[in-house]
Motif scaffolding. Structure first.
Motif, short mmCIF file in Angstrom:
data_model
loop_
_atom_site.label_atom_id
_atom_site.label_comp_id
_atom_site.label_asym_id
_atom_site.label_seq_id
_atom_site.Cartn_x
_atom_site.Cartn_y
_atom_site.Cartn_z
N LYS A 20 0.64 -1.10 0.16
CA LYS A 20 0.08 -0.70 -0.03
C LYS A 20 0.80 1.18 -0.11
O LYS A 20 0.27 2.29 -0.35
CB LYS A 20 -0.96 0.55 1.19
N LEU A 21 2.32 1.20 0.86
CA LEU A 21 2.91 2.27 1.23
C LEU A 21 3.86 2.70 -0.03
O LEU A 21 3.78 3.87 -0.91
CB LEU A 21 3.76 2.62 2.05
N GLU A 22 4.12 1.17 -1.03
CA GLU A 22 4.62 1.75 -2.67
C GLU A 22 3.51 2.99 -3.19
O GLU A 22 3.79 3.32 -4.22
CB GLU A 22 4.74 0.43 -2.94
N ILE A 24 0.72 4.61 -2.56
CA ILE A 24 0.93 5.46 -2.37
C ILE A 24 1.48 7.02 -2.65
O ILE A 24 1.89 8.24 -3.30
CB ILE A 24 0.47 5.92 -0.83
N THR A 25 3.22 6.00 -2.65
CA THR A 25 4.00 6.82 -3.05
C THR A 25 4.33 7.01 -4.66
O THR A 25 4.93 7.65 -5.02
CB THR A 25 5.72 6.08 -2.41
N ALA A 26 4.88 6.12 -5.34
CA ALA A 26 4.67 6.54 -6.89
C ALA A 26 3.13 7.25 -7.04
O ALA A 26 3.57 8.47 -8.19
CB ALA A 26 3.76 5.00 -7.31
N ARG A 27 1.58 7.69 -6.46
CA ARG A 27 0.91 8.32 -6.35
C ARG A 27 1.59 9.61 -6.33
O ARG A 27 0.98 10.45 -7.37
CB ARG A 27 -0.22 8.30 -6.32
N LEU A 28 2.27 10.14 -5.18
CA LEU A 28 2.54 11.18 -5.20
C LEU A 28 4.32 11.08 -5.77
O LEU A 28 3.85 12.71 -6.12
CB LEU A 28 3.01 10.68 -3.17
N GLU A 29 4.68 10.84 -6.35
CA GLU A 29 5.37 10.59 -7.43
C GLU A 29 5.57 11.35 -8.53
O GLU A 29 5.46 12.88 -8.99
CB GLU A 29 6.73 10.12 -7.42
#
Length: 271
Positions: A20-22, A24-29
């Motif tokens: 899930k964190l990965e 979310i991180t991809a979305r933020l990038e």
């Protein structure tokens, strides 16, 4: 449940959380990349100058001084601008008419004086006879003294002229002239005035019977001696009133004194 099963359950949960964190991180990038791209486009549109670039620009201006304008090109005029319409008025030069030279012409017994100005002409008695006629035309500021008996004197288009006559067989005529003085020192049958103004006629006792005929003229004055030798002056009427009396036309000069003395007439619109 054994300890091994517990640890396996914990690991499975941790793997799920990491996934899930990965995500979310991809979305933020992705969001950050979009923001950075938007900022770069704004910088290109506005062409912002950095403080360091501004300092360098002012330093170059102060270094070159007035020479900085040498490389500037002259601004081109607006081609779409309509040219101003200038209305040129041609002034034609009018050549001034030269003053006409005074002329004296003789034709038989008649003598013609034309275009004389500021003249004082004396015609002696031995230079004329009873058949001599004199014509003055376009004469200004002049005096003519006829010291002998002449046939006639004709004055036309003259201004400020004095005529002194001894005796005239026919008449003295004044036509289309202004400020004319006629002095009759001897018998003159007729003085005829036509289309003239400001005339003074002096009658000696020998010429008191002179008839003065006027037409289309004004400001005419006759000077003469009364029976008691006192000088008198009378204006020749230039206004007349005409009425029909018993089937006939009766014309008489307008008596201004009588008109002024007459009481004012009042008319009522109700009468």
């Amino acid at each position: 449940m054994c300890i091994r099963d517990r640890y396996m359950g914990i690991l499975i949960k941790m793997d799920s959380a990491i996934s899930k964190l990965e995500a979310i991180t991809a979305r933020l990038e992705t969001v950050l990349k979009g923001i950075e791209g938007h900022k770069k486009e704004e910088e290109k549109d506005t062409k912002a100058i950095k403080p360091s670039d501004k300092s360098a620009l002012f330093a170059e201006i102060s270094h070159k001084g007035t020479d900085i304008t040498k490389d500037l090109k002259a601004a081109e005029k607006d081609k779409d601008k309509k040219p101003e319409v200038v209305h040129k008025v041609e002034v034609k030069k009018v050549d001034a008419k030269p003053a006409k030279a005074p002329v004296i012409n003789k034709s038989g017994p008649n003598t013609f004086y034309e275009n004389h100005c500021d003249a004082n002409i004396v015609i002696k008695a031995d230079e004329i006879d009873m058949s001599s006629g004199f014509f003055l035309r376009e004469v200004k500021n002049s005096t003519f003294d006829f010291q002998g008996k002449v046939k006639n004197i004709f004055i036309e288009k003259c201004t400020n002229v004095k005529v002194i006559s001894k005796a005239v067989i026919s008449m003295i005529e004044v036509v289309n002239s202004n400020r004319v003085t006629v002095t009759c020192n001897d018998r003159v049958p007729i003085v005829q005035i036509d289309g003239s103004s400001e005339l003074n006629i002096y009658l000696a006792p020998e010429s008191i019977a002179t008839k003065i005929i006027s037409c289309k003229s004004s400001e005419m004055v006759v000077h003469f001696l009364q029976e008691n030798k006192e000088e008198a002056s009378e204006c020749i009427p230039s206004q007349f009133e005409t009425v029909v009396v018993k089937g006939k036309i009766v014309t008489k000069p307008v008596d201004l004194e009588q008109i002024l003395k007459a009481p004012p007439q009042t008319h009522s619109i109700l009468s």
